[in-house]
Enzyme design. Sequence first.
Site, PDB file in Angstrom:
ATOM      1  N   LYS B  55       0.827  -1.208   0.000  1.00  0.00           N
ATOM      2  CA  LYS B  55       0.000   0.000   0.000  1.00  0.00           C
ATOM      3  C   LYS B  55       0.865   1.264   0.000  1.00  0.00           C
ATOM      4  O   LYS B  55       0.563   2.241  -0.692  1.00  0.00           O
ATOM      5  CB  LYS B  55      -0.962  -0.017   1.201  1.00  0.00           C
ATOM      6  CG  LYS B  55      -2.088  -1.031   1.007  1.00  0.00           C
ATOM      7  CD  LYS B  55      -2.841  -1.379   2.294  1.00  0.00           C
ATOM      8  CE  LYS B  55      -3.789  -2.555   2.060  1.00  0.00           C
ATOM      9  NZ  LYS B  55      -4.419  -3.061   3.299  1.00  0.00           N
ATOM     10  N   GLN B  99      -4.165  -1.653   9.462  1.00  0.00           N
ATOM     11  CA  GLN B  99      -4.053  -2.980   8.860  1.00  0.00           C
ATOM     12  C   GLN B  99      -4.680  -4.003   9.812  1.00  0.00           C
ATOM     13  O   GLN B  99      -4.349  -4.041  10.983  1.00  0.00           O
ATOM     14  CB  GLN B  99      -2.576  -3.315   8.597  1.00  0.00           C
ATOM     15  CG  GLN B  99      -2.353  -4.637   7.870  1.00  0.00           C
ATOM     16  CD  GLN B  99      -2.934  -4.632   6.464  1.00  0.00           C
ATOM     17  OE1 GLN B  99      -2.834  -3.641   5.741  1.00  0.00           O
ATOM     18  NE2 GLN B  99      -3.558  -5.734   6.072  1.00  0.00           N
ATOM     19  N   ASP B 122     -10.557   3.568   4.398  1.00  0.00           N
ATOM     20  CA  ASP B 122     -10.657   2.118   4.239  1.00  0.00           C
ATOM     21  C   ASP B 122     -12.098   1.636   4.483  1.00  0.00           C
ATOM     22  O   ASP B 122     -12.407   0.460   4.286  1.00  0.00           O
ATOM     23  CB  ASP B 122      -9.681   1.445   5.210  1.00  0.00           C
ATOM     24  CG  ASP B 122      -9.335   0.014   4.827  1.00  0.00           C
ATOM     25  OD1 ASP B 122      -9.397  -0.317   3.627  1.00  0.00           O
ATOM     26  OD2 ASP B 122      -9.001  -0.779   5.731  1.00  0.00           O
TER      27      ASP B 122
END
Lengths: 282, 282
Positions: B55, B99, B122
């Site tokens: 990412k 994450q 996200d």
Amino acid sequence: MSQARLMDGTALARRIVERTAHRAAELTSRTGVRPCLATVLVGEDPASVTYVRMKQNRCRTANIASRHVELPAETTTARLVRTLRDLSADPSVHGILLQHPVGDHIDERAAFEAIAAEKDVDGVTFASFATMSFALPGFVSCTPGGIMRLLDAYDVDPAGKRAVVVGRSAILGKPVGMLLLARDATVTYCHSRTRELSSVVREADIVVAAAGRPRLVRGEDVKPGAVVIDAGYNAGNVGDVDFATAVERASLITPVPGGVGPMTIATLLEQTVDAAARQLAG
Amino acid sequence: MSQARLMDGTALARRIVERTAHRAAELTSRTGVRPCLATVLVGEDPASVTYVRMKQNRCRTANIASRHVELPAETTTARLVRTLRDLSADPSVHGILLQHPVGDHIDERAAFEAIAAEKDVDGVTFASFATMSFALPGFVSCTPGGIMRLLDAYDVDPAGKRAVVVGRSAILGKPVGMLLLARDATVTYCHSRTRELSSVVREADIVVAAAGRPRLVRGEDVKPGAVVIDAGYNAGNVGDVDFATAVERASLITPVPGGVGPMTIATLLEQTVDAAARQLAG
């Protein structure tokens, strides 16, 4: 084929309200504080006035105090948000109900989000929708929550069954589908753009009619032996299900009135006492 | 029957990233500020380390700055929440990615909710799930958002079609179903407790396989001409769809890899620039 058994929401709601009244009284005698529901009404729409009054009356029978805030029809979003934030911060208020729909000039979502999650006993906030969807602790929207209680009371286990929800509103169709999914049903959402609605409904072991269209679901659409929940309220006490024909095919069915309706308020009262119990313990 | 056309996520993602890079550069030249994504990693799980690094690399190609926060595996929920709140309050950070999964000893939901809604690029917060569900402005979960972009790119209009989502996770199955519902599909959620999965999948004009079970959806379950989206990632680059047989029945199908996968990161980058543009305009 024999007629379906009626799911008696009036009787079940009465039992829930009685137990809630008992819990409320017990909480008050233990803490010296009465559980309190704040109701907020914007404008003077006659139906809304009636609904709010009914909720206040039911609070009384459940040993719940109610505080009523009336705002003029021309109230701004900012003013309404301020009112709801103040109630959210007020320790003597345990639950908050904003009677809706509010006027078109108000950002209803902004108003809902001004209600603290721990006081959202009507289950209208983003947080409540998400906790319902993710099977996390939190408040449920009252009608969906009432429907799940009805299913439980009549020993209908959604697990593995096909459930079809007709309607996708934010406080009824969508959350009831999520609650059924959390209970392991295979859930289908139908709506005004669904093609061949009848054949989709015919797949259902559990049908929840929540579209706000009179007699949309007809008996011929009901799979024999299905459980039929009518969450519709249309003019003249007509539901979203054509009762006369559906009762001949279903195994269990909610009448209108006396089915889902009474469960909505019972859930509101129960969640108000839940909220008070949690806040007074904290 | 002819073979399905492939839905090329790699090519579409490349176009989106190029456009995003262009927008990011334009934003920087106009404001003097580079869009910035903060990535937060707890522990040293090798797969998570790889994902985060990937990412960050993609951020570079999209003219997005990245700031990386590494916390030890034994980090507490409180510590992680504090870190995420600090990033939420930091005006030089525009998007935040935690994450996940994080360790079992951490309350992942509490961590997600510490991310400010306007930086939730996200799409993991309650607020993002609700805005997706209610078709309101907000960020989407990246894989569901990427799937919708793929459908659009291949001119698949979900309206009126039957969509079957296999899987009900909080960041994939549930939100993609809600996005399809918002686009007027008739949506069915299936999962591990669904009976006769094959026959339910066979009803679908659009299948989204998101259960995390290798080759769960077989060609014989696919209605001829259906659109098949494989959002599964299992060991050995195997999806949730048995590609070899499904490709013979579908009209459009995503390969694994090169289908949904690249779209996830493209959506993340695009939303980071969206977030920066909004914050720098405000």
